[in-house]
Design an enzyme around this catalytic site. Structure first.
Site, mmCIF file in Angstrom:
data_model
loop_
_atom_site.group_PDB
_atom_site.id
_atom_site.type_symbol
_atom_site.label_atom_id
_atom_site.label_comp_id
_atom_site.label_asym_id
_atom_site.label_seq_id
_atom_site.Cartn_x
_atom_site.Cartn_y
_atom_site.Cartn_z
ATOM 1 N N CYS A 1 -0.931 6.484 8.821
ATOM 2 C CA CYS A 1 -1.192 5.160 8.247
ATOM 3 C C CYS A 1 -2.313 5.350 7.244
ATOM 4 C CB CYS A 1 -1.546 4.161 9.362
ATOM 5 S SG CYS A 1 -2.902 4.705 10.418
ATOM 6 N N ARG B 1 0.842 -1.203 0.000
ATOM 7 C CA ARG B 1 0.000 0.000 0.000
ATOM 8 C C ARG B 1 0.875 1.249 0.000
ATOM 9 N NH1 ARG B 1 -4.345 0.326 4.459
ATOM 10 N NH2 ARG B 1 -5.081 2.024 3.102
#
Length: 290
Positions: free
Chosen positions: A248, A189
């Protein structure tokens, strides 16, 4: 970490220590925050099926997050709730000033670390994450209850000076390149190879990568503080902990890196709660891949 001047547990607590505290008075306030991003009812169902005796349940979406959208402004998938409202929720659970709180999730601490950070954001330092979570409690032979916890008399806790500081998108944009930004997402990611949850793939320019599960050993518990300290110091380079910002996908697993740094004796870094979910939703924000 145990405060040298008192029995307060301020980062991690193991299952045997929690068992001892639960047998004493005053007992700690235990909060179950088990959750699953792909099945948001799972944690509550797990709590009903069996939990640490006396533990209350808090839901990531309902209790540990605020509204995602205000008008045309999107604040990410798990923005912080109103600080005073969250303090009132903790009072309803009976929280008293200085009372020990223990947060736990299923195993790896990613959701428990969010509650740990939020209570410190309220100025409450007597909060620790159960290392290894409910799995460690079961492995240690801890008692399990299916009984709903007693609704206590309201506590008298009031929010005080914040021990943890959140940064806004604007704060971070103004300081890009002048702080060490640490991204806690999985590598694929971060690199922008996949994006299962947010509007665009990639990462914030200049971010360094540290997948939050790097903080854990093979047994699912946090690695020794000295090992974590050495790795974080290498990652930060010339930057201090106070010049470090964590993010995040939505401000949850970033708290795991904050907790790991605190456990390692490197307190003072900050959280960008909106994280990639907020940043990537704004077409004005720069992004990077690779």
């Amino acid at each position: 970490m145990t405060d040298a001047a008192s029995p307060r547990q301020t980062s991690l607590i193991d299952a045997p220590t929690l068992r001892t505290l639960l047998a004493a008075q005053p007992a700690p306030l235990v909060i179950d925050v088990r959750f699953d991003l792909s099945n948001t009812d799972l944690g509550e169902s797990q709590h009903a099926a069996g939990h640490i005796p006396g533990a209350h349940y808090l839901h990531l979406d309902r209790d540990l997050s605020g509204p995602r959208q205000q008008g045309d402004q999107f604040f990410g998938r798990h923005p912080l709730p109103d600080r005073d409202r969250f303090a009132a929720l903790m009072r309803r659970l009976g929280l008293q000033p200085g009372q020990q709180v223990v947060a736990y999730d299923a195993a790896d601490g990613m959701y428990a670390a969010r509650l740990w950070w939020m209570l410190r954001w309220l100025g409450h330092d007597a909060v620790a994450v159960l290392d290894g979570g409910f799995a460690a409690w079961q492995a240690a032979g801890g008692a399990i209850s299916t009984q709903a916890p007693t609704i206590p008399q309201p506590g008298t806790f009031e929010a005080g000076s914040a021990l943890e500081q959140p940064w806004s998108k604007q704060d971070l944009l103004a300081q890009l390149g002048r702080v060490r930004l640490v991204d806690a997402r999985a590598g694929e990611r971060f690199r922008g190879e996949v994006e299962p949850l947010d509007r665009q793939a990639g990462h914030i320019p200049g971010a360094s990568h540290r997948f939050f599960k790097t903080n854990l050993g093979a047994d699912g518990r946090f690695r020794p503080a000295a090992e974590l300290k050495a790795e974080f110091e290498q990652l930060l380079g010339e930057f201090s902990a106070s010049d470090t910002v964590h993010q995040c996908g939505s401000g949850v697993t970033a708290c795991h890196n904050l907790l790991a740094m605190h456990h390692a004796g490197l307190p003072g870094s900050r959280l960008y709660p909106g994280s990639w979910s907020e940043w990537s939703a704004d077409p004005r924000m720069p992004l990077a891949r690779g």
